[in-house]
Write a protein that holds these residues in place. Sequence first.
Motif, mmCIF file in Angstrom:
data_model
loop_
_atom_site.group_PDB
_atom_site.id
_atom_site.type_symbol
_atom_site.label_atom_id
_atom_site.label_comp_id
_atom_site.label_asym_id
_atom_site.label_seq_id
_atom_site.Cartn_x
_atom_site.Cartn_y
_atom_site.Cartn_z
ATOM 1 N N VAL A 23 0.862 -1.177 0.000
ATOM 2 C CA VAL A 23 0.000 0.000 0.000
ATOM 3 C C VAL A 23 0.902 1.232 0.000
ATOM 4 O O VAL A 23 1.939 1.251 0.666
ATOM 5 N N ALA B 111 -7.477 6.889 6.802
ATOM 6 C CA ALA B 111 -6.128 6.373 7.077
ATOM 7 C C ALA B 111 -5.061 7.173 6.337
ATOM 8 O O ALA B 111 -3.909 7.189 6.745
ATOM 9 N N VAL C 166 -5.868 -0.606 6.147
ATOM 10 C CA VAL C 166 -6.651 0.270 7.030
ATOM 11 C C VAL C 166 -7.281 1.351 6.164
ATOM 12 O O VAL C 166 -6.568 2.098 5.477
ATOM 13 N N ILE D 83 7.558 16.449 6.060
ATOM 14 C CA ILE D 83 7.110 15.068 6.299
ATOM 15 C C ILE D 83 5.660 15.095 6.780
ATOM 16 O O ILE D 83 4.829 14.278 6.349
ATOM 17 N N ASP E 49 4.986 7.500 16.425
ATOM 18 C CA ASP E 49 4.494 8.509 17.363
ATOM 19 C C ASP E 49 2.974 8.592 17.488
ATOM 20 O O ASP E 49 2.464 8.848 18.580
ATOM 21 N N LEU F 38 7.689 4.092 2.957
ATOM 22 C CA LEU F 38 7.795 3.129 1.854
ATOM 23 C C LEU F 38 8.858 3.539 0.833
ATOM 24 O O LEU F 38 9.681 2.717 0.422
HETATM 25 C C1 LIG Z 1 12.809 12.328 7.710
HETATM 26 C C2 LIG Z 1 11.810 11.428 8.372
HETATM 27 C C3 LIG Z 1 11.441 11.678 9.692
HETATM 28 C C4 LIG Z 1 10.518 10.847 10.321
HETATM 29 N N1 LIG Z 1 10.182 11.119 11.621
HETATM 30 C C5 LIG Z 1 9.276 10.338 12.260
HETATM 31 C C6 LIG Z 1 8.903 10.629 13.601
HETATM 32 O O1 LIG Z 1 9.358 11.577 14.226
HETATM 33 N N2 LIG Z 1 7.990 9.799 14.192
HETATM 34 C C7 LIG Z 1 7.439 8.737 13.539
HETATM 35 O O2 LIG Z 1 6.603 8.045 14.125
HETATM 36 N N3 LIG Z 1 7.774 8.457 12.253
HETATM 37 C C8 LIG Z 1 8.675 9.215 11.601
HETATM 38 N N4 LIG Z 1 9.023 8.940 10.306
HETATM 39 C C9 LIG Z 1 8.440 7.784 9.628
HETATM 40 C C10 LIG Z 1 7.213 8.101 8.739
HETATM 41 O O3 LIG Z 1 7.202 9.442 8.305
HETATM 42 C C11 LIG Z 1 5.909 7.798 9.473
HETATM 43 O O4 LIG Z 1 5.893 6.459 9.918
HETATM 44 C C12 LIG Z 1 4.676 8.090 8.607
HETATM 45 O O5 LIG Z 1 3.539 8.243 9.409
HETATM 46 C C13 LIG Z 1 4.388 7.013 7.569
HETATM 47 O O6 LIG Z 1 3.222 7.376 6.872
HETATM 48 P P1 LIG Z 1 3.150 7.363 5.287
HETATM 49 O O7 LIG Z 1 1.779 7.767 4.904
HETATM 50 O O8 LIG Z 1 4.253 8.144 4.676
HETATM 51 O O9 LIG Z 1 3.363 5.806 5.027
HETATM 52 P P2 LIG Z 1 3.899 5.045 3.736
HETATM 53 O O10 LIG Z 1 5.345 5.259 3.576
HETATM 54 O O11 LIG Z 1 3.029 5.335 2.568
HETATM 55 O O12 LIG Z 1 3.615 3.540 4.233
HETATM 56 C C14 LIG Z 1 4.309 2.991 5.320
HETATM 57 C C15 LIG Z 1 4.021 1.484 5.405
HETATM 58 O O13 LIG Z 1 2.683 1.250 5.774
HETATM 59 C C16 LIG Z 1 1.951 0.610 4.714
HETATM 60 N N5 LIG Z 1 0.674 1.327 4.667
HETATM 61 C C17 LIG Z 1 0.500 2.659 4.520
HETATM 62 N N6 LIG Z 1 -0.789 2.980 4.683
HETATM 63 C C18 LIG Z 1 -1.453 1.815 4.915
HETATM 64 C C19 LIG Z 1 -2.810 1.499 5.173
HETATM 65 N N7 LIG Z 1 -3.735 2.459 5.221
HETATM 66 N N8 LIG Z 1 -3.152 0.204 5.351
HETATM 67 C C20 LIG Z 1 -2.184 -0.767 5.299
HETATM 68 N N9 LIG Z 1 -0.893 -0.526 5.081
HETATM 69 C C21 LIG Z 1 -0.517 0.760 4.889
HETATM 70 C C22 LIG Z 1 2.802 0.757 3.474
HETATM 71 O O14 LIG Z 1 2.624 -0.309 2.560
HETATM 72 C C23 LIG Z 1 4.199 0.766 4.071
HETATM 73 O O15 LIG Z 1 4.618 -0.567 4.348
HETATM 74 C C24 LIG Z 1 9.948 9.755 9.621
HETATM 75 C C25 LIG Z 1 10.306 9.515 8.291
HETATM 76 C C26 LIG Z 1 11.219 10.333 7.670
HETATM 77 C C27 LIG Z 1 11.586 10.069 6.231
#
Ligand SMILES: Cc1cc2nc3c(=O)[nH]c(=O)nc-3n(C[C@H](O)[C@H](O)[C@H](O)COP(=O)(O)OP(=O)(O)OC[C@H]3O[C@@H](n4cnc5c(N)ncnc54)[C@H](O)[C@@H]3O)c2cc1C
Length: 287
Positions: free
Chosen positions: A25, A70, A163, A102, A120, A32
Amino acid sequence: MRYEAPDTAERAATLLADAGAEARVLAGGTDLLVQMRSDIVEPALIVDIKRIAETRIITEEPGGAWRIGAAVTGAELKEHSRLKQLWPGVVEAANLIGSTQIQGRATLGGNLCNGSPAADSVPALIAAGAVASLAGPAGRRELPVEDVMLGPRKLALTPGEFVASFLLPPRLPRASDAYLRFIPRTEMDIAVVGAGVSLTVDGAGTITAARVSLGAVAPRVLLVQPAAAAIIGTRLDRPAQDRLEEAARAACAPIDDKRGTVEFRIQVAGVLTRRAALIALDRARTR
Ligand SMILES: Cc1cc2nc3c(=O)[nH]c(=O)nc-3n(C[C@H](O)[C@H](O)[C@H](O)COP(=O)(O)OP(=O)(O)OC[C@H]3O[C@@H](n4cnc5c(N)ncnc54)[C@H](O)[C@@H]3O)c2cc1C
């Protein structure tokens, strides 16, 4: 690599189920895309869920519950004044993720489904009593957020499931929440400990309901029921704070790494839980 952006949950589930382990996803892509560029994952199919209307909405349901898609980002939550008023802990947790850039991409669903025990927004969602609405090839089902993550990178989702949205329960008057984390830097770091507390007080200031959740202190984000039990029926006076801190510490089974020793994480978990509870109480009294 194939990219699909279906506009229904049913189509997304079918695509995901047909491709099996080869599919991922895509929400905001902040986890990802980093993993793909580092060759940690090489999906044959990417299913972008952002065109599915349910994943992008924030709506109040009949009865006062709130549905959050989501694929809603931290930045979008922050701009929602009603949600900020009702669930400040959830909104502040999502807005600790990364940087401003981000936060414009990172979603609640991605934060949970990336499967990190240090995510978080997850302790805040668990403290809030959020329920994940899962869409899959066999239809829909609801799962409390604390039951979605089983361990690092391990989820309770069945093949093809994702989700679609989260449901936050109706908020009573005099109820609020808070999320605090400890990181070695001031921002852009992974939580060494994260603590979420949600509570409700009566007119006399006695806590009538509470939920406590801890992140980064065990293989999965924890719902710590003994910590909630330690403060229900109290006005969070000093002895209740001490019992809360003790219960939070007792729940921890953290790793020992360069970012924090076992002893340090356990100590900080108690301190942050106490502080988050005091902030939530203060907010609840003034709501
Ligand atoms: C510079 C940087 C700083 C960061 N700082 C933090 C921080 O301070 N705290 C923190 O918690 N995280 C942090 N992160 C990690 C990240 O940003 C978070 O985990 C973010 O919320 C991921 O969301 P996304 O929508 O980008 O997920 P994606 O990258 O699109 O997906 C993440 C994973 O979840 C799966 N996925 C996504 N949505 C769904 C869904 N609805 N149902 C099922 N599977 C799904 C995807 O297939 C993938 O495996 C950071 C990342 C970076 C690059």
